[in-house]
Design a protein around this motif. Structure first.
Motif, PDB file in Angstrom:
ATOM      1  N   GLN A   1      -9.761  25.301  92.048  1.00  0.00           N
ATOM      2  CA  GLN A   1      -8.876  24.239  92.526  1.00  0.00           C
ATOM      3  C   GLN A   1      -7.412  24.658  92.351  1.00  0.00           C
ATOM      4  OE1 GLN A   1      -9.908  20.600  90.531  1.00  0.00           O
ATOM      5  NE2 GLN A   1     -11.854  20.421  91.614  1.00  0.00           N
ATOM      6  N   VAL A   2      -7.171  25.540  91.379  1.00  0.00           N
ATOM      7  CA  VAL A   2      -5.824  26.050  91.135  1.00  0.00           C
ATOM      8  C   VAL A   2      -5.612  27.344  91.900  1.00  0.00           C
ATOM      9  CG1 VAL A   2      -4.237  26.903  89.353  1.00  0.00           C
ATOM     10  CG2 VAL A   2      -5.790  25.004  88.847  1.00  0.00           C
ATOM     11  N   ARG A   3      -6.590  28.229  91.809  1.00  0.00           N
ATOM     12  CA  ARG A   3      -6.494  29.551  92.436  1.00  0.00           C
ATOM     13  C   ARG A   3      -7.903  30.089  92.631  1.00  0.00           C
ATOM     14  NH1 ARG A   3      -1.847  33.134  90.717  1.00  0.00           N
ATOM     15  NH2 ARG A   3      -1.624  34.053  92.741  1.00  0.00           N
ATOM     16  N   GLN A   4      -8.180  30.595  93.830  1.00  0.00           N
ATOM     17  CA  GLN A   4      -9.517  31.119  94.127  1.00  0.00           C
ATOM     18  C   GLN A   4      -9.839  32.306  93.221  1.00  0.00           C
ATOM     19  OE1 GLN A   4     -12.021  30.065  96.206  1.00  0.00           O
ATOM     20  NE2 GLN A   4     -10.736  28.242  96.383  1.00  0.00           N
ATOM     21  N   VAL A   5     -11.002  32.231  92.579  1.00  0.00           N
ATOM     22  CA  VAL A   5     -11.434  33.306  91.695  1.00  0.00           C
ATOM     23  C   VAL A   5     -12.812  33.774  92.157  1.00  0.00           C
ATOM     24  CG1 VAL A   5     -12.428  31.709  89.975  1.00  0.00           C
ATOM     25  CG2 VAL A   5     -11.814  34.031  89.299  1.00  0.00           C
ATOM     26  N   SER A   6     -12.988  35.078  92.235  1.00  0.00           N
ATOM     27  CA  SER A   6     -14.286  35.614  92.635  1.00  0.00           C
ATOM     28  C   SER A   6     -15.256  35.516  91.466  1.00  0.00           C
ATOM     29  CB  SER A   6     -14.160  37.075  93.076  1.00  0.00           C
ATOM     30  OG  SER A   6     -13.871  37.895  91.951  1.00  0.00           O
ATOM     31  N   GLU A   7     -16.516  35.529  91.783  1.00  0.00           N
ATOM     32  CA  GLU A   7     -17.552  35.491  90.755  1.00  0.00           C
ATOM     33  C   GLU A   7     -17.410  36.699  89.820  1.00  0.00           C
ATOM     34  OE1 GLU A   7     -22.378  35.594  90.752  1.00  0.00           O
ATOM     35  OE2 GLU A   7     -21.406  34.225  92.168  1.00  0.00           O
ATOM     36  N   LYS A   8     -17.154  37.859  90.410  1.00  0.00           N
ATOM     37  CA  LYS A   8     -16.996  39.093  89.625  1.00  0.00           C
ATOM     38  C   LYS A   8     -15.822  38.989  88.657  1.00  0.00           C
ATOM     39  CE  LYS A   8     -16.059  44.014  90.048  1.00  0.00           C
ATOM     40  NZ  LYS A   8     -15.698  45.114  90.922  1.00  0.00           N
ATOM     41  N   MET A   9     -14.686  38.503  89.137  1.00  0.00           N
ATOM     42  CA  MET A   9     -13.491  38.416  88.290  1.00  0.00           C
ATOM     43  C   MET A   9     -13.695  37.407  87.167  1.00  0.00           C
ATOM     44  SD  MET A   9     -10.568  39.984  88.338  1.00  0.00           S
ATOM     45  CE  MET A   9     -10.629  40.221  86.590  1.00  0.00           C
ATOM     46  N   LEU A  10     -14.318  36.277  87.473  1.00  0.00           N
ATOM     47  CA  LEU A  10     -14.574  35.275  86.450  1.00  0.00           C
ATOM     48  C   LEU A  10     -15.545  35.829  85.411  1.00  0.00           C
ATOM     49  CD1 LEU A  10     -14.147  32.507  85.248  1.00  0.00           C
ATOM     50  CD2 LEU A  10     -15.881  31.618  86.831  1.00  0.00           C
ATOM     51  N   THR A  11     -16.567  36.521  85.860  1.00  0.00           N
ATOM     52  CA  THR A  11     -17.532  37.130  84.937  1.00  0.00           C
ATOM     53  C   THR A  11     -16.847  38.120  84.012  1.00  0.00           C
ATOM     54  OG1 THR A  11     -19.367  36.827  86.483  1.00  0.00           O
ATOM     55  CG2 THR A  11     -19.641  38.526  84.794  1.00  0.00           C
ATOM     56  N   GLN A  12     -16.002  38.979  84.575  1.00  0.00           N
ATOM     57  CA  GLN A  12     -15.280  39.966  83.759  1.00  0.00           C
ATOM     58  C   GLN A  12     -14.365  39.290  82.745  1.00  0.00           C
ATOM     59  OE1 GLN A  12     -13.292  42.420  86.666  1.00  0.00           O
ATOM     60  NE2 GLN A  12     -15.036  43.800  86.873  1.00  0.00           N
ATOM     61  N   THR A  13     -13.682  38.247  83.175  1.00  0.00           N
ATOM     62  CA  THR A  13     -12.772  37.522  82.279  1.00  0.00           C
ATOM     63  C   THR A  13     -13.547  36.874  81.143  1.00  0.00           C
ATOM     64  OG1 THR A  13     -11.222  37.118  84.091  1.00  0.00           O
ATOM     65  CG2 THR A  13     -11.028  35.687  82.153  1.00  0.00           C
ATOM     66  N   LEU A  14     -14.664  36.243  81.481  1.00  0.00           N
ATOM     67  CA  LEU A  14     -15.486  35.600  80.458  1.00  0.00           C
ATOM     68  C   LEU A  14     -16.023  36.625  79.460  1.00  0.00           C
ATOM     69  CD1 LEU A  14     -17.365  33.055  82.726  1.00  0.00           C
ATOM     70  CD2 LEU A  14     -15.729  32.488  80.913  1.00  0.00           C
ATOM     71  N   GLN A  15     -16.465  37.765  79.952  1.00  0.00           N
ATOM     72  CA  GLN A  15     -16.981  38.811  79.062  1.00  0.00           C
ATOM     73  C   GLN A  15     -15.889  39.333  78.141  1.00  0.00           C
ATOM     74  OE1 GLN A  15     -18.642  41.537  81.930  1.00  0.00           O
ATOM     75  NE2 GLN A  15     -20.647  40.550  81.890  1.00  0.00           N
ATOM     76  N   THR A  16     -14.704  39.535  78.681  1.00  0.00           N
ATOM     77  CA  THR A  16     -13.578  40.025  77.881  1.00  0.00           C
ATOM     78  C   THR A  16     -13.215  39.024  76.795  1.00  0.00           C
ATOM     79  OG1 THR A  16     -12.718  41.317  79.723  1.00  0.00           O
ATOM     80  CG2 THR A  16     -11.153  40.750  77.984  1.00  0.00           C
ATOM     81  N   LEU A  17     -13.121  37.754  77.163  1.00  0.00           N
ATOM     82  CA  LEU A  17     -12.764  36.725  76.189  1.00  0.00           C
ATOM     83  C   LEU A  17     -13.880  36.516  75.167  1.00  0.00           C
ATOM     84  CD1 LEU A  17     -10.977  34.163  78.522  1.00  0.00           C
ATOM     85  CD2 LEU A  17      -9.918  35.701  76.851  1.00  0.00           C
ATOM     86  N   GLU A  18     -15.113  36.680  75.589  1.00  0.00           N
ATOM     87  CA  GLU A  18     -16.235  36.589  74.649  1.00  0.00           C
ATOM     88  C   GLU A  18     -16.160  37.753  73.645  1.00  0.00           C
ATOM     89  OE1 GLU A  18     -21.123  36.294  74.565  1.00  0.00           O
ATOM     90  OE2 GLU A  18     -20.129  36.875  76.435  1.00  0.00           O
ATOM     91  N   ARG A  19     -15.911  38.940  74.145  1.00  0.00           N
ATOM     92  CA  ARG A  19     -15.799  40.124  73.273  1.00  0.00           C
ATOM     93  C   ARG A  19     -14.670  39.962  72.264  1.00  0.00           C
ATOM     94  NH1 ARG A  19     -13.266  45.524  73.701  1.00  0.00           N
ATOM     95  NH2 ARG A  19     -14.508  46.887  72.377  1.00  0.00           N
ATOM     96  N   ASP A  20     -13.567  39.341  72.682  1.00  0.00           N
ATOM     97  CA  ASP A  20     -12.426  39.114  71.795  1.00  0.00           C
ATOM     98  C   ASP A  20     -12.653  37.944  70.832  1.00  0.00           C
ATOM     99  OD1 ASP A  20     -11.005  41.214  72.911  1.00  0.00           O
ATOM    100  OD2 ASP A  20      -9.755  39.937  74.182  1.00  0.00           O
TER     101      ASP A  20
END
Length: 128
Positions: free
Chosen positions: A51-70
């Motif tokens: 709703q703010v900015r279109q995010v691809s499934e791949k990019m969201l997955t990568q972001t979630l994995q990075t934040l989970e790892r951190d």
């Protein structure tokens, strides 16, 4: 903290700076702020962020994995069909998300001053 404390030799990425980049990335900010509302399924999170900015499934997955790892978010996979995964903030993630949200709110509140500074800078550059 001086910049040199983050990156003393100038050759390698300091761990502090890397975490800062993860938390303040375009998608990291949106994920953290959205998760302040509580746990979200992947599809809910993607829909809310888009709703703010279109995010691809791949990019969201990568972001979630990075934040989970951190250690910022917790991923809980439920053993059901169809598969269901919920994402929520850890205590560390909540602390970071609140800081990021406050910075975002400050930016929104001070946008008029930023725009005035930009206009003054641009006008000075044109006259030079």
């Amino acid at each position: 903290m001086a910049v040199t404390e983050w990156h003393p030799d100038g050759a390698t990425m300091c761990p502090y700076r890397l975490v800062l980049e993860h938390v303040t990335s375009k998608w990291g900010v949106l994920v953290l702020i959205q998760l302040l509302d509580g746990p979200h399924r992947f599809s809910e999170l993607r829909r809310a962020i888009s709703q703010v900015r279109q995010v691809s499934e791949k990019m969201l997955t990568q972001t979630l994995q990075t934040l989970e790892r951190d250690g910022m978010i917790h991923r809980e996979a439920h053993p059901v069909i169809p598969p269901r995964v919920d994402y929520s903030l850890t205590d560390l993630g909540r602390e970071a998300a609140e800081q990021v949200r406050d910075l975002a709110l400050w930016t929104q509140k001070r946008m008029d001053a930023v725009q005035e500074a930009r206009d003054a800078y641009d006008a000075a550059k044109r006259q030079a």
